[in-house]
Design a protein around this motif. Structure first.
Motif, PDB file in Angstrom:
ATOM      1  N   ALA A 150      -9.739   9.678  21.294  1.00 44.47           N
ATOM      2  CA  ALA A 150      -9.788  11.011  21.880  1.00 44.47           C
ATOM      3  C   ALA A 150     -11.157  11.634  21.637  1.00 44.47           C
ATOM      4  CB  ALA A 150      -8.699  11.888  21.272  1.00 44.47           C
ATOM      5  N   ASP A 169     -11.941  14.196  20.115  1.00 45.85           N
ATOM      6  CA  ASP A 169     -12.090  14.701  18.742  1.00 45.85           C
ATOM      7  C   ASP A 169     -12.082  13.584  17.708  1.00 45.85           C
ATOM      8  OD1 ASP A 169      -9.452  13.882  18.617  1.00 45.85           O
ATOM      9  OD2 ASP A 169      -8.611  15.873  18.212  1.00 45.85           O
ATOM     10  N   ALA A 209       0.551  18.966  17.576  1.00 47.46           N
ATOM     11  CA  ALA A 209      -0.477  19.076  18.615  1.00 47.46           C
ATOM     12  C   ALA A 209       0.070  19.988  19.699  1.00 47.46           C
ATOM     13  CB  ALA A 209      -0.815  17.700  19.186  1.00 47.46           C
ATOM     14  N   THR A 261      -3.587  18.988  24.543  1.00 49.51           N
ATOM     15  CA  THR A 261      -3.850  17.798  23.726  1.00 49.51           C
ATOM     16  C   THR A 261      -3.003  16.615  24.173  1.00 49.51           C
ATOM     17  OG1 THR A 261      -4.459  19.148  21.814  1.00 49.51           O
ATOM     18  CG2 THR A 261      -3.837  16.864  21.386  1.00 49.51           C
ATOM     19  N   GLU A 264      -4.141  15.236  27.564  1.00 49.57           N
ATOM     20  CA  GLU A 264      -5.466  14.655  27.410  1.00 49.57           C
ATOM     21  C   GLU A 264      -5.400  13.314  26.677  1.00 49.57           C
ATOM     22  OE1 GLU A 264      -8.343  15.335  28.604  1.00 49.57           O
ATOM     23  OE2 GLU A 264      -8.325  17.443  29.219  1.00 49.57           O
ATOM     24  N   ASP A 265      -4.526  13.200  25.673  1.00 50.36           N
ATOM     25  CA  ASP A 265      -4.349  11.914  25.000  1.00 50.36           C
ATOM     26  C   ASP A 265      -3.919  10.849  26.011  1.00 50.36           C
ATOM     27  OD1 ASP A 265      -5.004  13.002  22.549  1.00 50.36           O
ATOM     28  OD2 ASP A 265      -3.007  12.784  21.678  1.00 50.36           O
TER      29      ASP A 265
END
Length: 332
Positions: free
Chosen positions: A59, A61, A126, A130, A133-134
C-alpha cells in the motif's frame, strides 16, 4: 406490526433453521466472530490440482497487502488464462482472503482461471477509503505480474460477495477514473453498496430478521465511515452514491428477494443501464443474503451458481476487441 417480507425459499428456510445466526453486531460480538476461522484453504483445495502462491502488494503507506494466487497445476498453456480477482465478504469488518473462495475456485475448475484473492485491512481498525484502496493496489500488483502469473490482462474479472461485492464495485470505479487497469467484467454477488439504509428492503430486514440485518449493516458502515457517515461519502466506498456509472465494464449482479441488499442492488443495475452500460441482473425468489455461499448445494444455490458461471463463460469467450456479450436482464 412487523413489516411484511418476501417468503424464503422452502429449502433455505429449513437449512437456516439449523444455523445459529447472529442478528446483532457490536465490538464485543465482532471480537467473538473474528475468533472463528474460515474453512482452511487446504480443505478447499483438496482434490483439486492447484498451485498456490502467497505474495503481497504494498500500500502507499507501506502496509503489506496479502494476496493468494491459485492456478491450475501443471499447465503450460500456449495462451494466457483469464483471471478472477476475488474480494471477500464479511461486512467490511471480518473475513479473510479465503472467505467464500469456493465461488471463484469453481471458475478455476471450469475456465482454467487464475484466482487472485486479496486480504484488505478491515474496519474499524482501518476506515474510509483504506479498504477499497487496498483492493485496488492488489489489483495493480496482479496486472503488473500478469506475465509471470500466466494471466491475460484483457480478461481480468473483478468479483466479490456481500462487502466484497461492494468493494469490487468501488475498485472498478477507481480503475475507470484512474484509467488503469482495464477490467473485462465485474461480478457483484449480493453486494453491499449503499451506506444510507433508505431502501424498502433495508427497512424490511430490521429487528433481527435475516442473515445480515439492518442493524448489522449499520454497524458495518459505521465502522468504515465513523463520523463521516452523514457527510460526503465517496462513491468508491459506497458505490450507490457514485455520480456517474457510465463507462463501466459489463456487469453481473445477483441478489435474493429476501434480504437487506435487494433494492440497492437492483438500483445499481438500473443506474448502469441508465448510463448506457450493460448489466445482467438476477433477483432470486426466496434467496436470503449469501444463500449460495452458505448453502452451495441447495437447489436455488446450484441454479444461481450455474447461471452466473454461464454468463461468465460468454464474457470470457468474447473476442477481446469486440463488445462483451450480455443477455437481457431477468428476474426470477
Amino acid at each position: 406490526m412487523p413489516p411484511v417480507r418476501p417468503d424464503l425459499d422452502p429449502e433455505l428456510r429449513t437449512l437456516l433453521a439449523d444455523l445459529p445466526l447472529t442478528t446483532e453486531l457490536d465490538a464485543e460480538i465482532l471480537a467473538q466472530l473474528r475468533q472463528f476461522p474460515t474453512t482452511p484453504i487446504d480443505i478447499l483445495l483438496a482434490g483439486r490440482a492447484v498451485d498456490r502462491r502467497e505474495v503481497a502488494a504494498t500500500a502507499p503507506d507501506g502496509t503489506m497487502i496479502p494476496l493468494s494466487v491459485l492456478r491450475p497445476a501443471g499447465t503450460d498453456r500456449p495462451t494466457p488464462a483469464p483471471c478472477v480477482y476475488w474480494i471477500h465478504g464479511g461486512g467490511m469488518v471480518m473475513g479473510d482472503r479465503y472467505s467464500q473462495i469456493d465461488i471463484p475456485l469453481d471458475w478455476l475448475d471450469r475456465f482454467g482461471a487464475v484466482v487472485v484473492s486479496v486480504e484488505y485491512r478491515l474496519a474499524p481498525e482501518a476506515a474510509g477509503t483504506t479498504l477499497v484502496e487496498d483492493c485496488y493496489q492488489g489489483l495493480l500488483w496482479t496486472v503488473a505480474h500478469a506475465d509471470e502469473l500466466g494471466i491475460d490482462p484483457a480478461r481480468i474479472v473483478v468479483a466479490g460477495a456481500s462487502a466484497g461485492g461492494g468493494l469490487a464495485a468501488g475498485v472498478t470505479l477507481l480503475a475507470r477514473d484512474r484509467g488503469t487497469p482495464p477490467i473485462a467484467a465485474q461480478v457483484l454477488i449480493c453486494p453491499m453498496l449503499d451506506h444510507r439504509g433508505v431502501t424498502t428492503s433495508s427497512r424490511q430486514y430490521a429487528g433481527g430478521a435475516g442473515v445480515w440485518t439492518r442493524e448489522m449493516n449499520e454497524y458495518g458502515w459505521s465502522a468504515v465511515l465513523g463520523d463521516t457517515a452523514d457527510g460526503d461519502v465517496p462513491g468508491y466506498v459506497s458505490p450507490a452514491v457514485a455520480d456517474d456509472l457510465a463507462g463501466l465494464p459489463t456487469t453481473y449482479v445477483d441478489v435474493g428477494t429476501a434480504e437487506v441488499f435487494r433494492d440497492e442492488d437492483v438500483a445499481y443495475a438500473t443506474g448502469i443501464w441508465a448510463a448506457g452500460g450493460q448489466a445482467e441482473l438476477h433477483v432470486w425468489a426466496g434467496g436470503c443474503h449469501g444463500f449460495d455461499a452458505l448453502f452451495p448445494h441447495a437447489q436455488l444455490s446450484v441454479e444461481a451458481r450455474r447461471t452466473r458461471s454461464d454468463w461468465l463463460a460468454r464474457v470470457l469467450s468474447a473476442p477481446t476487441d469486440a463488445p462483451l456479450p450480455t443477455t437481457p436482464p431477468t428476474d426470477r
